[in-house]
Each structure stands twice: as C-alpha cells, then as structure tokens.
Write an enzyme that holds these catalytic residues in place. Structure first.
Site, mmCIF file in Angstrom:
data_model
loop_
_atom_site.group_PDB
_atom_site.id
_atom_site.type_symbol
_atom_site.label_atom_id
_atom_site.label_comp_id
_atom_site.label_asym_id
_atom_site.label_seq_id
_atom_site.Cartn_x
_atom_site.Cartn_y
_atom_site.Cartn_z
ATOM 1 N N MET A 1 0.848 -1.167 0.000
ATOM 2 C CA MET A 1 0.000 0.000 0.000
ATOM 3 C C MET A 1 0.901 1.241 0.000
ATOM 4 O O MET A 1 1.563 1.528 0.977
ATOM 5 C CB MET A 1 -0.890 -0.016 1.239
ATOM 6 C CG MET A 1 -1.600 1.278 1.470
ATOM 7 S SD MET A 1 -2.585 1.453 2.988
ATOM 8 C CE MET A 1 -2.820 -0.148 3.598
ATOM 9 N N PRO A 2 0.923 1.995 -1.093
ATOM 10 C CA PRO A 2 1.708 3.219 -1.128
ATOM 11 C C PRO A 2 1.096 4.289 -0.220
ATOM 12 O O PRO A 2 -0.120 4.513 -0.231
ATOM 13 C CB PRO A 2 1.631 3.669 -2.589
ATOM 14 C CG PRO A 2 1.151 2.484 -3.355
ATOM 15 C CD PRO A 2 0.358 1.670 -2.402
ATOM 16 N N ILE A 3 1.951 4.915 0.565
ATOM 17 C CA ILE A 3 1.548 6.038 1.409
ATOM 18 C C ILE A 3 2.418 7.222 1.010
ATOM 19 O O ILE A 3 3.637 7.165 1.126
ATOM 20 C CB ILE A 3 1.722 5.725 2.905
ATOM 21 C CG1 ILE A 3 0.898 4.493 3.279
ATOM 22 C CG2 ILE A 3 1.353 6.932 3.757
ATOM 23 C CD1 ILE A 3 1.160 3.977 4.676
ATOM 24 N N ARG A 40 -2.746 5.861 -0.369
ATOM 25 C CA ARG A 40 -3.033 6.805 0.706
ATOM 26 C C ARG A 40 -2.207 8.061 0.468
ATOM 27 O O ARG A 40 -1.005 7.975 0.218
ATOM 28 C CB ARG A 40 -2.668 6.236 2.082
ATOM 29 C CG ARG A 40 -3.283 4.875 2.399
ATOM 30 C CD ARG A 40 -4.798 4.977 2.520
ATOM 31 N NE ARG A 40 -5.387 3.744 2.980
ATOM 32 C CZ ARG A 40 -5.936 2.827 2.195
ATOM 33 N NH1 ARG A 40 -5.923 2.970 0.886
ATOM 34 N NH2 ARG A 40 -6.482 1.744 2.693
#
Length: 65
Positions: A1-3, A40
C-alpha cells in the site's frame, strides 16, 4: 500500500488540495500499477511561522514585504 506524504505551506483552497490528492493518486496507480483503493495520500499544511527560508520564517518574510 503506497503512502505518500505531502507537506505544503498553509493557505491553499481546499479544492486545490483535493486536486493534489487526486493527481498524486492517479500518478501512483499508473506508475506502480496498484488500485487507487490502495493509495493513501497525507497532506500536511505547515503554518508560515513554521516554514523557514534563508534563516527566517515565511511569516516574517511576508510581513517585511
């Protein structure tokens, strides 16, 4: 999940911040080939009194102009 964390100086309209979130999400989904639901984006607005350029705050620089 890229933040993705984005720090910007305070004072921009909410519409501009929404645009930044949308554009960054689109770029990340395309580049990393991930679904947008996994992206995100955290936007932190920094007060001008807490943002320094050349040894003084932007608040102080703005006041002297």
């Amino acid at each position: 999940m890229p933040i993705i964390n984005v720090n910007i100086m305070e004072g921009r309209p909410k519409e501009k911040i929404e645009r930044v979130i949308a554009d960054i999400t689109k770029t990340i989904t395309t580049t990393l080939e991930v679904p947008k639901e996994n992206v995100r984006v955290i936007v932190t607005e920094i007060p001008k009194s807490h943002w320094g350029i050349a040894g003084e705050s932007v608040e102080k620089r703005d006041a002297s102009n």
